[in-house]
Design a protein around this motif. Structure first.
Motif, PDB file in Angstrom:
ATOM      1  N   ALA A   1       0.841  -1.216   0.000  1.00 41.07           N
ATOM      2  CA  ALA A   1       0.000   0.000   0.000  1.00 41.07           C
ATOM      3  C   ALA A   1       0.875   1.265   0.000  1.00 41.07           C
TER       4      ALA A   1
ATOM      5  N   GLU B   1      11.200   2.436   5.997  1.00 32.77           N
ATOM      6  CA  GLU B   1      10.843   1.013   6.168  1.00 32.77           C
ATOM      7  C   GLU B   1      11.839   0.376   7.134  1.00 32.77           C
TER       8      GLU B   1
ATOM      9  N   ARG C   1       0.460 -15.957   1.436  1.00 36.34           N
ATOM     10  CA  ARG C   1      -0.773 -15.251   1.066  1.00 36.34           C
ATOM     11  C   ARG C   1      -0.891 -15.180  -0.443  1.00 36.34           C
TER      12      ARG C   1
ATOM     13  N   ALA D   1      -6.475 -12.274  -3.883  1.00 37.53           N
ATOM     14  CA  ALA D   1      -7.518 -12.203  -4.918  1.00 37.53           C
ATOM     15  C   ALA D   1      -7.763 -10.723  -5.208  1.00 37.53           C
TER      16      ALA D   1
ATOM     17  N   ARG E   1       4.458  -7.517  -3.593  1.00 33.79           N
ATOM     18  CA  ARG E   1       5.420  -6.682  -2.848  1.00 33.79           C
ATOM     19  C   ARG E   1       6.648  -6.387  -3.712  1.00 33.79           C
TER      20      ARG E   1
ATOM     21  N   ASP F   1      -3.601  -1.234   5.355  1.00 37.38           N
ATOM     22  CA  ASP F   1      -4.102  -1.915   6.551  1.00 37.38           C
ATOM     23  C   ASP F   1      -4.074  -1.016   7.780  1.00 37.38           C
TER      24      ASP F   1
ATOM     25  N   PHE G   1      -6.191  -5.830   0.635  1.00 37.33           N
ATOM     26  CA  PHE G   1      -5.317  -5.084  -0.278  1.00 37.33           C
ATOM     27  C   PHE G   1      -6.146  -4.314  -1.302  1.00 37.33           C
ATOM     28  N   ASN G   2      -7.272  -4.914  -1.714  1.00 33.74           N
ATOM     29  CA  ASN G   2      -8.139  -4.212  -2.676  1.00 33.74           C
ATOM     30  C   ASN G   2      -8.579  -2.868  -2.108  1.00 33.74           C
TER      31      ASN G   2
HETATM   32  C1  LIG Z   1      -3.884 -14.840   4.949  1.00 30.61           C
HETATM   33  C2  LIG Z   1      -4.204 -13.541   4.281  1.00 30.61           C
HETATM   34  C3  LIG Z   1      -4.852 -13.558   3.052  1.00 30.61           C
HETATM   35  C4  LIG Z   1      -5.170 -12.347   2.426  1.00 30.61           C
HETATM   36  N1  LIG Z   1      -5.831 -12.387   1.230  1.00 30.61           N
HETATM   37  C5  LIG Z   1      -6.185 -11.231   0.642  1.00 30.61           C
HETATM   38  C6  LIG Z   1      -6.899 -11.248  -0.599  1.00 30.61           C
HETATM   39  O1  LIG Z   1      -7.214 -12.295  -1.148  1.00 30.61           O
HETATM   40  N2  LIG Z   1      -7.233 -10.042  -1.171  1.00 30.61           N
HETATM   41  C7  LIG Z   1      -6.895  -8.866  -0.585  1.00 30.61           C
HETATM   42  O2  LIG Z   1      -7.224  -7.802  -1.147  1.00 30.61           O
HETATM   43  N3  LIG Z   1      -6.202  -8.821   0.572  1.00 30.61           N
HETATM   44  C8  LIG Z   1      -5.852  -9.974   1.211  1.00 30.61           C
HETATM   45  N4  LIG Z   1      -5.147  -9.935   2.374  1.00 30.61           N
HETATM   46  C9  LIG Z   1      -4.786  -8.625   2.955  1.00 30.61           C
HETATM   47  C10 LIG Z   1      -3.475  -8.057   2.392  1.00 30.61           C
HETATM   48  O3  LIG Z   1      -2.434  -9.004   2.535  1.00 30.61           O
HETATM   49  C11 LIG Z   1      -3.151  -6.765   3.150  1.00 30.61           C
HETATM   50  O4  LIG Z   1      -4.269  -5.913   3.087  1.00 30.61           O
HETATM   51  C12 LIG Z   1      -1.947  -6.029   2.564  1.00 30.61           C
HETATM   52  O5  LIG Z   1      -0.800  -6.827   2.568  1.00 30.61           O
HETATM   53  C13 LIG Z   1      -1.662  -4.779   3.414  1.00 30.61           C
HETATM   54  O6  LIG Z   1      -0.637  -4.022   2.848  1.00 30.61           O
HETATM   55  P1  LIG Z   1      -0.023  -2.812   3.662  1.00 30.61           P
HETATM   56  O7  LIG Z   1       1.029  -2.239   2.791  1.00 30.61           O
HETATM   57  O8  LIG Z   1      -1.098  -1.906   4.148  1.00 30.61           O
HETATM   58  O9  LIG Z   1       0.594  -3.443   4.978  1.00 30.61           O
HETATM   59  P2  LIG Z   1       1.737  -4.524   5.178  1.00 30.61           P
HETATM   60  O10 LIG Z   1       1.800  -5.475   4.042  1.00 30.61           O
HETATM   61  O11 LIG Z   1       1.515  -5.065   6.558  1.00 30.61           O
HETATM   62  O12 LIG Z   1       3.086  -3.670   5.132  1.00 30.61           O
HETATM   63  C14 LIG Z   1       3.434  -2.776   6.168  1.00 30.61           C
HETATM   64  C15 LIG Z   1       4.908  -2.413   6.010  1.00 30.61           C
HETATM   65  O13 LIG Z   1       5.248  -1.470   7.020  1.00 30.61           O
HETATM   66  C16 LIG Z   1       6.482  -1.840   7.613  1.00 30.61           C
HETATM   67  N5  LIG Z   1       6.490  -1.278   8.976  1.00 30.61           N
HETATM   68  C17 LIG Z   1       5.732  -1.653  10.034  1.00 30.61           C
HETATM   69  N6  LIG Z   1       6.020  -0.867  11.106  1.00 30.61           N
HETATM   70  C18 LIG Z   1       6.985   0.014  10.696  1.00 30.61           C
HETATM   71  C19 LIG Z   1       7.695   1.075  11.344  1.00 30.61           C
HETATM   72  N7  LIG Z   1       7.464   1.402  12.614  1.00 30.61           N
HETATM   73  N8  LIG Z   1       8.604   1.761  10.628  1.00 30.61           N
HETATM   74  C20 LIG Z   1       8.846   1.450   9.326  1.00 30.61           C
HETATM   75  N9  LIG Z   1       8.205   0.456   8.669  1.00 30.61           N
HETATM   76  C21 LIG Z   1       7.282  -0.258   9.337  1.00 30.61           C
HETATM   77  C22 LIG Z   1       6.470  -3.369   7.575  1.00 30.61           C
HETATM   78  O14 LIG Z   1       7.780  -3.901   7.665  1.00 30.61           O
HETATM   79  C23 LIG Z   1       5.845  -3.605   6.209  1.00 30.61           C
HETATM   80  O15 LIG Z   1       6.815  -3.630   5.177  1.00 30.61           O
HETATM   81  C24 LIG Z   1      -4.830 -11.115   3.037  1.00 30.61           C
HETATM   82  C25 LIG Z   1      -4.170 -11.114   4.286  1.00 30.61           C
HETATM   83  C26 LIG Z   1      -3.877 -12.307   4.904  1.00 30.61           C
HETATM   84  C27 LIG Z   1      -3.188 -12.285   6.246  1.00 30.61           C
END
Ligand SMILES: Cc1cc2nc3c(=O)[nH]c(=O)nc-3n(C[C@H](O)[C@H](O)[C@H](O)COP(=O)(O)OP(=O)(O)OC[C@H]3O[C@@H](n4cnc5c(N)ncnc54)[C@H](O)[C@@H]3O)c2cc1C
Length: 398
Positions: free
Chosen positions: A17, A36, A51, A54, A116, A290, A303-304
């Motif tokens: 995201a 990061e 993971r 979809a 990613r 998230d 993620f969507n």
């Molecule tokens: C089992 C499973 C299945 C899923 N299936 C789906 C699906 O089918 N479809 C869908 O849309 N979504 C799905 N999701 C959800 C999706 O994986 C998440 O919504 C998405 O990965 C979130 O992305 P993000 O970048 O917000 O957070 P994250 O991927 O959690 O990334 C956060 C980043 O911030 C970094 N970070 C954390 N704290 C700090 C800090 N203090 N300082 C610096 N960096 C930091 C972390 O290291 C990480 O790199 C699924 C999730 C799970 C667990």
């Protein structure tokens, strides 16, 4: 004296995201910093995390615009043309068929580590995007003039706008005093990939058994993503099963519909906690991904929604730049917040209700589940609403 650096936007968290949001503004010339905690080598080559994501048609369109799609190997993209929801041993299934929506498919499915990696690849070469990896954020502060982020090594970064994209357990959200509703389901989801003898026919199946939920999502060829949701006190037993016993158990629970199944990846457990922030913005600060909405994965929206929110916020920032408005202006952020909450809140609450209904083992809940499946099939508006959610493209301009 400790170094002080000035940017237009500082993003905390280089998950899909945060990186996707940075890429969506790369051509504006804004100076963007991404902070990061992981080392850059992990962003460049993330390990598989089990993971498989979809993706709706909207997300696919956004990923294509951002150049991310080109970085996903074609032979790792699965296609969902048909989806079925089954209640226990009941022969009745709620059926979603792409051909009835006028679309060729309901959605694509892609391993998260490849998303990613793609997100990193599309930002790494922009001169106006600076990645600070392996860093620890110790403080975040914003006021009407600017935002300031302090790192453990003493450096400070100031910006007109600070974004937290640091996961559902966002430390930055907490530091900024934003509360969040959290629901701990007391359950664990175990995800893995399995090969099978028979074709999945591009069909995703969700089976609600009384003690566990099993989802099988079609990947490329005779490979499926398997998602087992189980009470937390039983997760260790499932993780401890031999690969062969685990595979036989899954094949059995699936009524051997895919023939012999073989485990071809690690099993990854995730505790199920969903999170919805009480607000997505404050002065010169916004939550993305998230950190704003951490979904229960059963409806595959996390993620969507994260990508949708990032797209809406970058659209508002572009408007601000065109109109000569401050990009950290509260009005700019408020429009992002209201559009994102309007879309995400019903999905978040609806998913949590669905999860409760489908994990309740009492007889009334079983009857209600069966009724819900039948109603979903009988009432065209319910079904077409869900299909539209998957296949229609809803972008910031729309
Ligand atoms: C089992 C499973 C299945 C899923 N299936 C789906 C699906 O089918 N479809 C869908 O849309 N979504 C799905 N999701 C959800 C999706 O994986 C998440 O919504 C998405 O990965 C979130 O992305 P993000 O970048 O917000 O957070 P994250 O991927 O959690 O990334 C956060 C980043 O911030 C970094 N970070 C954390 N704290 C700090 C800090 N203090 N300082 C610096 N960096 C930091 C972390 O290291 C990480 O790199 C699924 C999730 C799970 C667990």
């Amino acid at each position: 004296m400790a170094e002080s650096l000035d940017f237009d936007i500082v993003i905390i968290g280089a998950g899909p995201a945060g990186l996707g949001f940075a890429r969506s503004l790369a051509d504006t010339g804004l100076q963007i910093a991404i902070l990061e905690k992981l080392p850059e080598s992990v962003l460049a080559d993330p390990p598989a995390d089990g993971r498989d994501i979809a993706l709706t048609h909207t997300s696919e369109a956004t990923m294509r615009d951002l150049g991310m799609w080109d970085h996903i190997p074609a032979d790792r993209i699965g296609t969902i043309r048909d989806a079925k929801v089954v209640n226990g041993q009941s022969p009745y299934a709620l059926h979603f068929d792409a051909s009835r929506s006028g679309a060729d498919y309901l959605g694509h499915i892609v391993p998260n580590f490849l998303i990613r990696r793609a997100a990193y690849n599309v930002v790494k070469d922009f001169d106006n995007i600076t990645l600070f990896t392996g860093v620890e954020v110790t403080d975040v502060h914003t006021d009407t003039a600017a935002g300031t982020v302090t790192l453990a090594d003493g450096r400070t970064l100031s910006a007109r706008l600070v974004i937290a994209a640091d996961s559902r357990f966002s430390g930055t959200r907490r530091k900024m005093g934003i509360s969040a509703a959290m629901q701990d389901f007391g359950r664990v989801v175990i995800v893995c990939e399995m090969e099978h003898e028979l074709s999945h026919n591009d069909t995703a199946t969700e089976c609600f058994h009384y003690d566990q939920t099993l989802a099988i999502l079609p990947m490329h060829g005779n490979l499926s993503s398997v998602v087992v949701t189980i009470s937390a006190d039983r997760a260790d037993d499932i993780m401890a099963m031999t690969p062969e016993a685990f595979a036989d158990d899954i094949a059995n629970r699936f009524g051997n519909a895919l023939g012999k199944m073989t485990l071809v990846s690690e099993r990854h457990p995730y505790p199920l906690v969903s999170v919805y922030a009480d607000k997505f913005i404050t002065t010169r600060f916004a939550l993305v991904g998230d950190a704003a909405v951490g979904m229960h994965p059963v409806t595959a929206h996390g993620f969507n929604l994260g990508l949708f929110g990032a797209d809406v916020l970058s659209g508002e920032i572009r408007h601000a730049l065109q109109n000569g408005t401050d990009i950290g202006d509260f009005g700019v952020l408020s429009r992002y917040q209201s559009r994102h909450r309007r879309k995400s809140r019903p999905i978040y609450l609806g998913t949590n209700v669905l999860v409760k209904l489908y994990t309740d083992t009492s007889p009334p809940a079983r009857i209600l589940r069966d009724a819900a499946l039948r109603l979903g099939n009988i009432l065209p508006p319910v079904k077409s609403g869900i299909m539209r959610q998957l296949t229609e493209i809803d972008r910031r301009a729309g």
